[in-house]
Scaffold this active site. Structure first.
Site, mmCIF file in Angstrom:
data_model
loop_
_atom_site.group_PDB
_atom_site.id
_atom_site.type_symbol
_atom_site.label_atom_id
_atom_site.label_comp_id
_atom_site.label_asym_id
_atom_site.label_seq_id
_atom_site.Cartn_x
_atom_site.Cartn_y
_atom_site.Cartn_z
ATOM 1 N N ASP A 76 0.884 -1.166 0.000
ATOM 2 C CA ASP A 76 0.000 0.000 0.000
ATOM 3 C C ASP A 76 0.921 1.214 0.000
ATOM 4 O OD1 ASP A 76 -1.671 2.103 0.607
ATOM 5 O OD2 ASP A 76 -2.257 1.353 2.598
ATOM 6 N N LYS A 99 2.626 11.221 -3.346
ATOM 7 C CA LYS A 99 1.516 10.627 -4.108
ATOM 8 C C LYS A 99 0.617 11.695 -4.736
ATOM 9 C CE LYS A 99 -1.884 6.945 -3.322
ATOM 10 N NZ LYS A 99 -2.286 5.965 -2.299
ATOM 11 N N GLU A 127 -7.344 0.403 -4.223
ATOM 12 C CA GLU A 127 -7.308 0.242 -2.758
ATOM 13 C C GLU A 127 -8.619 -0.343 -2.207
ATOM 14 O OE1 GLU A 127 -6.072 4.156 -1.620
ATOM 15 O OE2 GLU A 127 -4.072 3.835 -2.438
ATOM 16 N N ASP A 156 -13.234 4.992 2.175
ATOM 17 C CA ASP A 156 -11.780 5.055 2.347
ATOM 18 C C ASP A 156 -11.318 6.509 2.374
ATOM 19 O OD1 ASP A 156 -9.050 5.009 2.089
ATOM 20 O OD2 ASP A 156 -8.990 3.667 0.365
#
Ligand code: AMP
Length: 502
Positions: free
Chosen positions: A6, A68, A148, A172
């Site tokens: 992850d 990211k 994800e 999420d």
């Protein structure tokens, strides 16, 4: 050895399937179960993780964080401290990956050859490609880039209950991104019914809300601007996050602000914090409303809501979800670890050699989160984006459209490939262009079938066919505006191999 990774905005985690067949987190060399995605460059060496995170306050200029948020943006550069060099987000991501893979190799005592890396469902083609490139840059084989939320659903997947049909919502909320995904689990199959999100909404915005409030109060009381003091600014950013996390357990917190010789203590209550973050909660609620409609479900048809991402620890999130849907969200697995665990499960399903065995298997039917289109000319200087693969189509998928040559003996067709929902090319993302080379001597008005597809990683491909002569013209490269070329990746891989990463 295969692992699932992850690669998060704020933290990264890595997991493998242990000898009992269960996914398990691999701790890093400092003993942490997750590794802060922060890089400290010092004396030509890259230090990743907790030590780098701690250095953000005192040596802000030497650190790189929130990588990211820039992935897939080729023009963004992080300066390398103490040098004239810059690195892009792919290289910075590769440094973080190198750290987690190296630690996993040390912990397991085996080289890691294959990885599955997770990305937010909302990531577009450029961001997915860039993530894959980062993996390849460290010399591992990227088996798959998976969403994800799909990974989260896999971590919760119980083969014993595979025959019971369940509709599951995955909420999420991480450090920098929000994703809402609705899946149906039935008969050894996870089918993604709909997915949507906001790629710049997360816990970082909660920190900012506290930061802005405190900075304003500080200015009111002292007349000083925190932005005039880099060190004070970083300290306040750090304290804003501390305050947020404390308010998960406590009802009030005092934020110390020291800058330019003045110290002020600012009171924050959970109630005030909830008010400050209300616009972000409303935004996630709006996405919930749209996505459930897109999945064709009502809330009373949902069996489970899973919480993923560190920001779902904020108490108001669970109560907002409960009030809005009538369902109490499940918290069986650690929201920081669930995605890496699911990625490890996915890695274990992919056959890499003749000896790979499958004890459990599940079929994943995912969807694309952006419509895929082509810009075509609708007359002189009038351009329009035509959607070819609508969003929420099941992937892998391929769709075709016929185009016609304009001139006799036309040599090529120039295509611009887009992701987005609008007809106006100004409001969609141009992934890149592709030049379709045509056979010789085609008359004007010859039909050419252009096919565009999403592969199982959500990455786009283009191919074509000469319809009149039944000739396959093959696959054409997409010159991506936002991604590195193969040669660039190889050059950067050389630089990275020589960089010491701890
Ligand atoms: P992730 O991207 O999933 O690693 O999530 C990281 C985000 O979760 C960061 O914004 C953290 O500040 C936030 N977070 C971590 N722990 C807590 C907590 N106890 N309460 C609220 N937010 C948290």
């Amino acid at each position: 050895m295969k692992v699932g990774i992850d690669l998060g905005t704020t933290n990264s985690a890595v997991a493998y399937i242990n000898t009992s067949g269960k996914p398990e987190i691999i701790p890093n060399s400092e003993g942490g179960r997750t590794t802060p995605s922060v890089i400290l460059i010092e004396e030509g060496k890259a230090i990743v993780g907790e030590v780098a995170k701690e250095a953000v306050i005192s040596q802000f200029e030497d650190t790189i964080q929130f990588v990211k948020r820039q992935i897939g943006n080729k023009s963004f550069r992080f300066p390398i401290p103490g040098s004239d060099y810059f690195i892009d987000a792919v290289e910075a991501s590769a440094i973080i990956l190198k750290k987690v893979v190296k630690n996993a190799e040390e912990a397991l005592g085996e080289p890691i050859t294959d990885v599955v890396i997770t990305v937010p469902a909302y990531f577009d083609d450029a961001k997915r490609n860039a993530t894959k490139d980062a993996g390849e840059m460290i010399g591992v084989n990227v088996l798959k880039v998976i969403n994800e939320p799909t990974a989260a659903a896999l971590a919760y997947y119980d083969p014993e209950k595979a025959h019971i049909e369940q509709n599951i919502v995955i909420y999420d909320l991480g450090g920098g991104t929000f994703d809402l995904t609705i899946v149906r689990v039935h008969n050894y199959e996870i089918q993604v019914l709909a997915t949507d999100g906001d790629s710049s909404l997360g816990g970082f915005d909660f920190d900012n809300a506290i930061f802005n409030y405190a900075a304003e109060k500080f200015e009111e009381e002292t007349g000083l601007d925190i932005y005039d003091d880099e060190q004070g600014l970083q300290e306040l950013r750090e304290n804003a996050e501390k305050c947020k996390k404390s308010l998960t357990k406590r009802s009030k917190y005092t934020i110390p602000v020291t800058s330019q010789g003045k110290s002020v203590r600012i009171d924050m209550t959970r109630e005030l914090f909830n008010t400050l973050i209300e616009p972000f909660l409303k935004r996630t609620q709006q996405i919930m409303e749209e996505t459930i409609a897109e999945a064709g479900l009502a809330w009373n048809e949902v069996d489970k809501i899973l919480l993923v991402g560190g920001s779902t620890r904020t108490p108001i999130i669970s109560s907002m979800i409960k009030d809005y849907t009538g369902i109490e969200p499940s918290k069986e697995l650690n929201p920081d670890e669930v995605v890496a665990l699911g990625a490890a499960v996915q890695a274990s399903f992919i056959k890499t050699d003749a000896h790979s065995s499958h004890t459990r298997k599940v079929n994943i039917r995912d969807v694309n989160s952006h419509s895929l289109g082509i810009i075509s000319s609708e007359g002189v200087d009038v351009f329009m984006n035509s959607i070819i693969v609508p969003r929420n189509s099941e992937i892998p998928c391929e769709m075709a459209r016929e185009f016609f040559t304009i001139q006799e003996n036309q040599e090529e067709i120039f295509l611009q490939i887009t992701e987005g929902e609008d007809e106006d090319p100004n409001y969609v993302t141009i992934i890149g262009h592709s030049v379709i080379s045509l056979p010789e001597n085609l008359p004007a008005n010859s039909p050419i079938e252009i096919r565009i597809s999403y592969d199982q990683n959500g990455i786009v491909h283009v191919s074509a066919k000469d319809v009149r002569n039944y000739i396959e013209l093959g696959e054409f490269t997409i010159e991506r505006q936002s991604n590195l070329t193969h040669q660039e990746i190889q050059e950067k891989q050389q630089n990275l191999l020589s960089l010491e990463v701890e």
